[in-house]
Design a protein around this motif. Structure first.
Motif, PDB file in Angstrom:
ATOM      1  N   PHE A  35       0.841  -1.191   0.000  1.00 11.28           N
ATOM      2  CA  PHE A  35       0.000   0.000   0.000  1.00 11.28           C
ATOM      3  C   PHE A  35       0.879   1.244   0.000  1.00 11.28           C
ATOM      4  CE2 PHE A  35      -2.698  -3.270   1.892  1.00 11.28           C
ATOM      5  CZ  PHE A  35      -3.867  -3.100   1.170  1.00 11.28           C
ATOM      6  N   SER A  36       0.374   2.276  -0.631  1.00 11.41           N
ATOM      7  CA  SER A  36       1.140   3.520  -0.685  1.00 11.41           C
ATOM      8  C   SER A  36       1.009   4.283   0.628  1.00 11.41           C
ATOM      9  CB  SER A  36       0.612   4.383  -1.839  1.00 11.41           C
ATOM     10  OG  SER A  36       1.092   5.694  -1.708  1.00 11.41           O
ATOM     11  N   GLY A  37       2.091   4.884   1.055  1.00 12.45           N
ATOM     12  CA  GLY A  37       2.021   5.747   2.222  1.00 12.45           C
ATOM     13  C   GLY A  37       1.625   7.162   1.843  1.00 12.45           C
ATOM     14  N   GLU A  38       1.919   7.527   0.622  1.00 16.84           N
ATOM     15  CA  GLU A  38       1.636   8.884   0.149  1.00 16.84           C
ATOM     16  C   GLU A  38       0.154   9.095  -0.136  1.00 16.84           C
ATOM     17  OE1 GLU A  38       5.070  11.037   0.246  1.00 16.84           O
ATOM     18  OE2 GLU A  38       3.473  11.738  -1.074  1.00 16.84           O
ATOM     19  N   ARG A  39      -0.427   8.135  -0.819  1.00 17.32           N
ATOM     20  CA  ARG A  39      -1.839   8.252  -1.201  1.00 17.32           C
ATOM     21  C   ARG A  39      -2.613   7.080  -0.630  1.00 17.32           C
ATOM     22  NH1 ARG A  39      -2.846   9.146  -7.525  1.00 17.32           N
ATOM     23  NH2 ARG A  39      -4.806   8.191  -6.893  1.00 17.32           N
ATOM     24  N   ASN A  40      -3.670   7.372   0.108  1.00 13.74           N
ATOM     25  CA  ASN A  40      -4.352   6.271   0.806  1.00 13.74           C
ATOM     26  C   ASN A  40      -5.309   5.478  -0.077  1.00 13.74           C
ATOM     27  OD1 ASN A  40      -6.578   7.878   0.564  1.00 13.74           O
ATOM     28  ND2 ASN A  40      -6.931   8.126   2.757  1.00 13.74           N
ATOM     29  N   ASP A  41      -5.332   5.769  -1.374  1.00 13.93           N
ATOM     30  CA  ASP A  41      -6.203   4.981  -2.254  1.00 13.93           C
ATOM     31  C   ASP A  41      -5.399   4.151  -3.252  1.00 13.93           C
ATOM     32  OD1 ASP A  41      -5.225   7.093  -3.731  1.00 13.93           O
ATOM     33  OD2 ASP A  41      -7.063   7.352  -4.906  1.00 13.93           O
ATOM     34  N   LEU A  42      -4.101   4.059  -3.015  1.00 16.97           N
ATOM     35  CA  LEU A  42      -3.245   3.369  -3.986  1.00 16.97           C
ATOM     36  C   LEU A  42      -2.716   2.053  -3.432  1.00 16.97           C
ATOM     37  CD1 LEU A  42      -0.753   5.797  -5.751  1.00 16.97           C
ATOM     38  CD2 LEU A  42      -2.590   4.465  -6.763  1.00 16.97           C
ATOM     39  N   VAL A  43      -2.705   1.056  -4.304  1.00 18.56           N
ATOM     40  CA  VAL A  43      -2.119  -0.219  -3.897  1.00 18.56           C
ATOM     41  C   VAL A  43      -1.385  -0.832  -5.093  1.00 18.56           C
ATOM     42  CG1 VAL A  43      -4.232  -1.534  -4.442  1.00 18.56           C
ATOM     43  CG2 VAL A  43      -2.597  -2.473  -2.817  1.00 18.56           C
ATOM     44  N   MET A  44      -0.295  -1.497  -4.796  1.00 22.37           N
ATOM     45  CA  MET A  44       0.423  -2.228  -5.841  1.00 22.37           C
ATOM     46  C   MET A  44       0.154  -3.724  -5.612  1.00 22.37           C
ATOM     47  SD  MET A  44       4.428  -2.136  -6.917  1.00 22.37           S
ATOM     48  CE  MET A  44       5.059  -2.835  -5.398  1.00 22.37           C
ATOM     49  N   LEU A  45      -0.420  -4.361  -6.619  1.00 23.09           N
ATOM     50  CA  LEU A  45      -0.757  -5.787  -6.495  1.00 23.09           C
ATOM     51  C   LEU A  45       0.040  -6.581  -7.521  1.00 23.09           C
ATOM     52  CD1 LEU A  45      -4.625  -5.471  -6.192  1.00 23.09           C
ATOM     53  CD2 LEU A  45      -3.114  -6.332  -4.424  1.00 23.09           C
ATOM     54  N   GLY A  46       0.912  -7.401  -7.048  1.00 22.78           N
ATOM     55  CA  GLY A  46       1.719  -8.222  -7.944  1.00 22.78           C
ATOM     56  C   GLY A  46       2.441  -7.403  -9.008  1.00 22.78           C
ATOM     57  N   GLY A  47       2.867  -6.204  -8.636  1.00 25.05           N
ATOM     58  CA  GLY A  47       3.637  -5.364  -9.556  1.00 25.05           C
ATOM     59  C   GLY A  47       2.793  -4.390 -10.373  1.00 25.05           C
ATOM     60  N   ALA A  48       1.459  -4.549 -10.362  1.00 22.36           N
ATOM     61  CA  ALA A  48       0.604  -3.603 -11.094  1.00 22.36           C
ATOM     62  C   ALA A  48      -0.035  -2.630 -10.096  1.00 22.36           C
ATOM     63  CB  ALA A  48      -0.480  -4.361 -11.849  1.00 22.36           C
ATOM     64  N   TYR A  49      -0.322  -1.432 -10.560  1.00 26.46           N
ATOM     65  CA  TYR A  49      -0.813  -0.384  -9.657  1.00 26.46           C
ATOM     66  C   TYR A  49      -2.313  -0.167  -9.841  1.00 26.46           C
ATOM     67  CZ  TYR A  49       4.149   0.609  -9.166  1.00 26.46           C
ATOM     68  OH  TYR A  49       5.488   0.504  -8.918  1.00 26.46           O
TER      69      TYR A  49
END
Lengths: 186, 592
Positions: free
Chosen positions: B535-549
């Motif tokens: 999960f991103s610390g900068e933006r609370n709606d962002l996640v990286m799943l298996g290398g894709a954003y």
């Protein structure tokens, strides 16, 4: 609720432990003969025994007459799965055979006592380095070493087991020993 | 030894570790997931702390520090074989722990035989273990009565039975946490030669070391120093004369461009420049000239960095909360230091043991630290990088009844605080908002182990584990009314990764048929194909799943370009530091 007595006769874990202790040697030999690389043997063995343990937990072991045969059948399946996931590499040998004289000399040398071997085995880092040097030579050399030194198999039998010709087995074994002699001063 | 024997021993030793194969085969068949945990950037500090803690407790063989040591416990009949055998057992346990704790950084599993302070019911055992945050990784295989007779862990266990010991399988990284559980007196290892049939729990420990948990009343207020206005509590220490100095209040918002952090001084400072590039440069500026300055474009001096020794011994962990302040923990204290013009000054000291970072914001600027006082009660400390303060949060109301503070987490802005306290008969989750120095708390009680998964828009999300039935239920609880709704139920073992902002989490449930992965966001469980989530610390709606954003919004995943998303996942590094094995430490700070 299943109560176990102090001796644990009813416990699948106790049964597993007994079977494990009596079969691990032969299963290891089987897996090493069949697997691609000696470094994968431990993972495959883990899977085999995990399947076995899961089976006896779920269905018991009353119907298992010969645990070793049962394990070998799981092992065949595991090795097959393992192979299907791996590309087999054909190894082309391009070195000349050792002469009979050279082989006898190497054999004789191997029977000589050398003081620093105990020290090397105690030095875990160095010992592991030597082991990995063998295991990483190619897919067969590690297996030959294991079958020859640990399982005490004859080179001719190893050749049959690994589907190789005898001179290739000898060459791999002796060439690696000679290389390690220089590299690690063995 | 000849060469044949040498090669025989070499190949036998290193080809297959038969003991490990046996152990791992059993573990795998119990369906305990061995995969390495998904690493979250913002918990890196906590992980480091946990590893060091393992070394910190290596010297003791008894579980909780509140339990008397065997050498001082004459007259206690703790084993069938008498005191001498007990000492031998403890010595063996101590030795094995020292060996195994070396591997505490890996996810190898160990089988442990644990003895309890008093007979516990099955549910009490699972509750006791749930003090550990990742308790789902622990599996119980056998349960022992005082005489050594034992039961398999099945759903058909009689609830009235009181067990004096258990055989459990835990990741090596959790060994120290297991040893610190107050219900556990002795931890022994199968490597010591103990088998399922020979293990007899230590029993007969005195009753005075047990505590009876008392119920905690609802809707309490806990005072928490407002880090912007209240001074930290300082305690006398002997090591340095500077501990009573007031906290630095100089402005901390000054940020210089990253280029100014470069320097050409020493090897160590070269390392620092790497981290400095990714963070703001320390705001301490000086008018003193730097002799070797070769700057052409700027009037200001090039910052010069150097490794400076920390005036404290026995340091276990260091965490920078901003570029000038760091928190150092030793075996018995937690201290805040200030770096200024090449000097390191002690600002605040709290005496507490077993310090564990329970929460670290993604940039490390906010820390919640759980530790224990002399009476083995949980204490909570809060380090705030914005205000450069270390302060204690009064949680006595929670812990006075014997409950142990298990975890604390907080939202990215520091306003939402979630705490979990565990006693033998229940787990209580406290949740609330922090406002002007006070946290208004409400709570919710559970009779089974519970994990706090997320919090958003006034709703707390929890996972309740039923070990006997091997099920996990996901609930949402409205903070205002306490109304609880079951969102989902799964069969298997749960692992979860929370986002730094606490607004969502990735849940991974492993069972016989495989793995189920879902992202929990605003009461919606979104199926995903991988357990590899960051999960991103900068933006609370962002996640990286298996290398894709992806962005997560309204219960839906939307793919987002790497170009846009990647900058939000960059790691934030603080100043460099080094801790030696004997606990001496140095930090690389600006000296001009």
């Amino acid at each position: 609720m299943k109560r176990l007595n102090r001796k644990g006769e009813a416990s699948p874990e106790t049964y597993f432990n007994t079977v494990y202790d009596s079969t691990v040697k032969s299963l290891t030999r089987f897996v090493i003969s069949k697997c691609g690389n000696i470094l994968d043997a431990e993972d495959i063995l883990q899977n085999i025994y995990a399947r076995f343990y899961q089976r006896i937990i779920k269905k018991g072991y009353d119907d298992i007459e010969n645990a070793e045969a049962f394990l070998i059948s799981i092992a065949k399946f595991e090795c097959k799965s393992y192979y299907s996931a791996q590309k087999r590499h054909s190894v082309t040998e391009s070195f000349s055979d050792y002469t009979d004289e050279q082989m006898v000399m190497i054999e004789n040398e191997m029977s000589k006592t050398q003081k620093n071997f105990e020290d090397i085995l105690c030095d875990e880092l160095l010992a592991r380095e030597i082991f990995e040097d063998i295991a990483n030579t190619d897919e067969l050399t590690g297996k030959i070493f294991y079958l020859y030194f640990v399982c005490d198999m004859k080179l001719a039998d190893i050749a049959v087991e690994l589907d190789m010709n005898l001179s290739a087995v000898k060459n791999k074994l002796y060439r690696t020993i000679e290389r390690q002699k220089k590299k690690f001063k063995l | 030894m000849d060469k044949k024997e040498f090669y025989r021993q070499l190949m036998e030793s290193y080809t297959v570790d038969t003991e490990r194969v046996k152990r791992n085969a059993k573990r795998k068949s119990r369906n305990v997931k061995s995969k390495v945990l998904v690493i979250r950037r913002w918990t890196a500090a906590a992980a480091a702390c946990s590893v060091v803690t393992a070394a910190a407790v290596a010297a003791v063989s008894l579980g909780s520090s509140g339990v008397p040591h065997i050498d001082n416990s004459e007259g206690y009949n703790i084993t069938d074989g008498g005191a001498e055998n007990a000492r031998e057992r403890l010595a063996a346990a101590e030795e094995q722990f020292a060996v195994l704790s070396v591997n505490s950084g890996v996810e190898e599993f160990s089988d442990l035989y644990v003895s309890f302070r008093k007979p516990l019911k099955y549910n009490e055992i699972t509750m006791g273990l749930s003090v550990i945050e990742d308790y789902n990784n622990i599996s119980i295989s056998l349960l022992y009565l005082a005489d050594g007779s034992h039961y398999e862990n099945t759903s058909a266990l009689d609830d009235s039975l009181g067990f004096s010991g258990a055989k459990i399988s835990v990741p090596a990284s959790m060994l120290s946490e297991i040893r610190e559980l107050k219900e556990i007196t002795v931890v022994e290892y199968s490597e010591s030669g103990i088998t399922d049939d020979t293990f007899i729990p230590f029993n007969g420990l005195p009753a005075d070391v047990t505590t009876t948990p008392e119920p905690v009343s609802e809707n309490i207020n806990i005072s928490m120093p407002n880090s912007a206005t209240e001074p930290p509590v300082t305690e006398p220490v002997t090591e340095t004369p500077t501990e009573t100095e007031p906290p630095v209040t100089e402005p901390t918002e000054t940020t210089a461009s990253s280029e100014t952090a470069e320097n050409e001084t020493t090897d160590i400072s070269a390392d620092t420049s790497i981290s400095a590039e990714e963070t703001t440069v320390p705001d301490i500026t000086t008018s003193e000239p730097v002799t070797e300055t070769t700057t052409e474009a700027s009037e200001t001096a090039e910052p010069v960095f150097e490794a400076v020794a920390v005036p404290l011994q026995g340091i276990k962990t260091i965490n920078f909360i901003n570029n000038t302040h760091f928190v150092a923990a030793t075996a018995d204290s937690i201290r805040l230091f200030r770096c200024e013009k090449g000097e390191i000054k002690l600002e605040t000291t709290y005496y507490a043991s077993s310090a564990k970072i329970s929460y670290s914001s993604y940039d490390g600027s906010k820390l919640f630290i759980i530790a224990k006082d002399g009476e083995n009660r949980s204490r909570l400390y809060y380090a705030d990088g914005d205000a450069s303060l270390l302060s204690e949060v009064d949680v006595s109301y929670i812990t006075s009844g014997g409950a142990e503070l298990s975890s604390v987490s907080c939202s990215g802005d520091g306003k939402i605080v979630l705490m979990k306290a565990v006693s033998l008969d229940k787990t209580i989750v406290y949740y609330g908002e922090r406002s002007e120095g006070t946290i208004s708390l409400a709570n919710h009680e559970y009779g089974s182990p519970v994990s706090v998964l997320a919090y958003s828009d006034g709703i707390v999300y929890t996972a309740v584990t039923d070990s006997k039935e091997n099920t996990v239920k996901i609930y949402s609880i409205a903070a205002a009314s306490g109304a609880e709704t079951e969102l989902a139920s799964y069969t298997g073992t749960l692992k979860y990764t929370r986002s730094p902002d606490l607004n969502m989490a990735l849940l991974t449930v492993t069972n016989d048929s495989g793995e189920v992965n879902v992202i929990l966001n605003k009461s919606v469980l979104i199926p995903v194909e991988t357990s590899d989530a960051v999960f991103s610390g900068e933006r609370n709606d962002l996640v990286m799943l298996g290398g894709a954003y992806y962005t997560v919004s309204g219960g839906e995943l939307t793919a987002i370009s790497e170009e846009e998303a990647k900058p939000c996942f960059e790691t934030v590094n603080g100043p460099a530091y080094e801790i030696s094995e004997n606990g001496d430490a140095s930090v690389v700070i600006q000296i001009n």
